[in-house]
Scaffold this active site. Structure first.
Site, short mmCIF file in Angstrom:
data_model
loop_
_atom_site.label_atom_id
_atom_site.label_comp_id
_atom_site.label_asym_id
_atom_site.label_seq_id
_atom_site.Cartn_x
_atom_site.Cartn_y
_atom_site.Cartn_z
N ALA A 6 0.83 -1.20 0.00
CA ALA A 6 0.00 0.00 0.00
C ALA A 6 0.87 1.26 0.00
CB ALA A 6 -0.93 -0.01 1.21
N TYR A 7 1.92 1.23 0.80
CA TYR A 7 2.83 2.38 0.85
C TYR A 7 3.51 2.60 -0.49
CZ TYR A 7 6.91 5.19 2.19
OH TYR A 7 7.87 6.16 2.27
N ALA A 8 4.01 1.54 -1.07
CA ALA A 8 4.67 1.65 -2.37
C ALA A 8 3.69 2.14 -3.42
CB ALA A 8 5.26 0.30 -2.78
N LYS A 59 3.22 5.90 -3.18
CA LYS A 59 4.45 6.59 -3.56
C LYS A 59 4.73 6.48 -5.06
CE LYS A 59 6.18 8.57 0.11
NZ LYS A 59 6.22 10.05 0.13
#
Length: 250
Positions: free
Chosen positions: A152-154, A157
């Protein structure tokens, strides 16, 4: 790297990478508006800048709020009558495996990351035309050897990297440059991660050719100052990893 008479806005500048960037820009002569959610942290950054002889302004801002973003930009313009540099650094981090990460966390990551980045770029666009520079904060999380827990973070970003490339292509004729940096720096968030999972941290360090984490001001901030200077005037639309050689973006 002379940024004398330039005006910069840095989000998430109360600590960590944002603070390091604000300090480095001010050291090269820029007036810096430091924005974030916590006034005490912003004032601490401003005090550091003023102690060194620089000029800075604290602006409380919630990047997930369009109204707050508009008020932030209005405050910068009303105080300094212009804007030359925008650094989109603020980000809520949605960590966790796909079956565990909550919708609320992903939504917050999206709204504070790519959505806030797009909104703020659009708000600043009229003021940046002619000699503007945008620096967006990406991540090398999508290049990890093991993506478990970072999807989710990737994802949010990587969306920022796509917006960066689009802005570079669409606004280049307006003499606005837009680049993304993907930093590893010893921020409070990274320190928390190192303490939470020392075994993973050890493996992480082993993958960095220089065997160290970057300093927020000296390694990350000073490079951002360089990217904002005339010396980098032909650098546009790039994603640049500031990570001691760990990530390969090819």
């Amino acid at each position: 790297m002379n940024l004398q008479d330039k005006v910069a806005l840095v989000t998430g500048a109360g600590q960590g990478v944002g603070q390091g960037i604000a300090l480095a820009l001010a050291a090269q002569g820029a007036k810096v508006a430091v924005s974030g959610r916590t006034l005490a942290k912003l004032e601490a950054t401003v005090e550091k800048i003023r102690e060194r002889g620089g000029e800075a302004l604290p602006i409380v801002c919630e990047v997930k709020s369009p109204e707050s973003l508009q008020a932030c930009v209005d405050t910068v313009i009303s105080n300094w009558d212009g804007l030359n540099i925008l650094v989109n650094n603020a980000q809520e981090v949605p960590l966790g495996r796909l079956l565990e990460v909550t919708d609320d966390a992903v939504t917050a990551g999206w709204e504070s990351g790519p959505m806030a980045t797009l909104r703020l770029m659009k708000l600043c666009y009229p003021h940046l035309k002619g000699d503007g520079v945008i620096i967006n904060l990406g991540s090398s999380a999508a290049k990890r050897w093991d993506m478990a827990g970072y999807g989710a973070y990737a994802g949010v970003k990587e969306a920022i990297r796509s917006l960066t490339r689009a802005a570079a292509c669409e606004w280049g004729p307006d003499n606005i440059r837009c680049n993304a940096i993907l930093p590893h720096a010893l921020s409070p968030a990274l320190e928390w991660w190192l303490q939470r999972d020392p075994a993973e941290a050890e493996a992480f360090f082993a993958q960095i050719p220089q065997r160290r984490i970057g300093d927020c001001e000296q390694d990350i901030g000073r490079f951002v100052a360089l990217l904002c200077s005339e010396g980098a005037g032909y650098v546009n639309g790039q994603s640049i990893a500031l990570d001691g050689g760990q990530a390969f973006l090819g």
